[in-house]
Design an enzyme around this catalytic site. Structure first.
Site, PDB file in Angstrom:
ATOM      1  N   GLY A 165       0.778  -1.182   0.066  1.00 51.67           N
ATOM      2  CA  GLY A 165       0.110  -0.222   0.057  1.00 51.67           C
ATOM      3  C   GLY A 165       0.723   1.180  -0.037  1.00 51.67           C
ATOM      4  N   SER A 166       0.655   2.268  -0.949  1.00 50.93           N
ATOM      5  CA  SER A 166       1.212   3.251  -1.033  1.00 50.93           C
ATOM      6  C   SER A 166       0.852   4.360  -2.026  1.00 50.93           C
ATOM      7  CB  SER A 166       2.852   2.897  -1.499  1.00 50.93           C
ATOM      8  OG  SER A 166       2.625   1.844  -2.578  1.00 50.93           O
TER       9      SER A 166
END
Length: 219
Positions: free
Chosen positions: A187-188
Site C-alpha cells: 500500500g502506497s
C-alpha cells in the site's frame, strides 16, 4: 504469473509460518471443522500475499518522446498546481496516484532521461491518500532530467501499512520507459511533479496502469 524478487523471501516466510500453524492446529485441535477453517483461511491469505507481489510483463511499444507514463497502477487522487519545496522550490503540477492493496506495486520509470537527484527520507506513516503524506511520510524522491534539460520529479511514498520503499536508480544513471524504478511494499502512493505547461491527459479518480497509461505530454 511471475513473482517479483522483492516478494520471494516474504512469500517463503509466510508459507513456512502457515505450514507450522496448520500442523500445530492439526496436532493440538481435535476438531475437523476448526482445522478445515484454518486451512481455507491460510490458503486465502497466502494467495493474497502472492498476488500482491506479482510482476507483470509490460512493455510500452508507442513513441516515448515527450510523454509521461504512469509509474504505477492505481487511482489518480490529486491533480493540482502546487509549490514543490524540496528540489524545484517553485510551482509545478502535481499528479498523485494511490496504490491500493490489490494493485501491482512495481514502480516504473515515467520518462526517458538521466537521474540527477535521489534522496530517501524517513518519516511518518499517514494514510497514503492524504495530501500531507507527500511531505511527512517516509519517502524517496527521484528527479529525472530529459534530453532537453527539463526535469521531472517522482516521489515514492509509504503509507499506513507500507514500511519499506525500494528504489533501484541512483544519480548519473541513464533511465528510460519500460525500466523498473522500484517497489513499495503493502500500500502506497506515487507523486509526479511536472512543468506547468504539461498537457495533463488523466482526470481525478481515473484508474491508471503502470508503464501503460500516458498521464501527460510535455513540450
Amino acid at each position: 504469473m511471475k513473482i517479483h524478487r522483492e516478494g520471494r523471501s516474504i512469500i517463503f516466510t509466510v508459507f513456512f509460518l502457515l505450514v507450522l500453524l496448520n500442523v500445530g492446529c492439526y496436532l493440538l485441535v481435535f476438531r475437523t471443522l476448526i482445522y478445515l477453517f484454518s486451512l481455507i483461511a491460510s490458503a486465502c491469505f497466502f494467495s493474497i500475499v502472492v498476488i500482491f507481489f506479482r510482476n507483470p510483463d509490460r512493455i510500452f511499444i508507442g513513441d516515448t518522446k515527450n510523454i509521461v507514463i504512469s509509474p504505477a497502477d492505481g487511482r489518480v487522487v490529486f491533480i493540482e498546481e502546487v509549490f514543490e519545496q524540496e528540489y524545484f522550490r517553485e510551482k509545478k503540477i502535481q499528479i498523485s496516484i494511490f496504490m491500493g492493496i490489490n494493485n501491482v506495486h512495481v514502480n516504473w520509470i515515467p520518462i526517458d532521461g538521466e537521474v540527477v537527484y535521489y534522496v530517501h527520507q524517513n518519516g511518518r506513516f499517514w494514510a497514503a491518500y492524504l495530501p500531507k503524506s507527500s511531505t511527512e511520510n517516509e519517502r524517496s524522491t527521484v528527479v529525472i532530467k530529459r534530453n532537453n534539460g527539463e526535469h521531472v520529479l517522482l516521489r515514492q511514498i509509504a503509507g499506513v501499512i507500507a514500511r519499506r520503499i525500494i528504489t533501484y536508480v541512483e544519480p548519473n544513471q541513464k533511465c528510460r520507459i519500460n525500466e523498473q524504478l522500484g517497489f513499495i511494499k503493502f500500500g502506497s502512493r506515487i507523486d509526479l511533479f511536472l512543468p506547468l505547461n504539461a498537457e495533463i491527459l488523466v482526470t481525478l479518480d481515473q484508474k491508471v496502469r503502470g508503464n501503460y497509461t500516458i498521464v501527460a505530454r510535455l513540450e
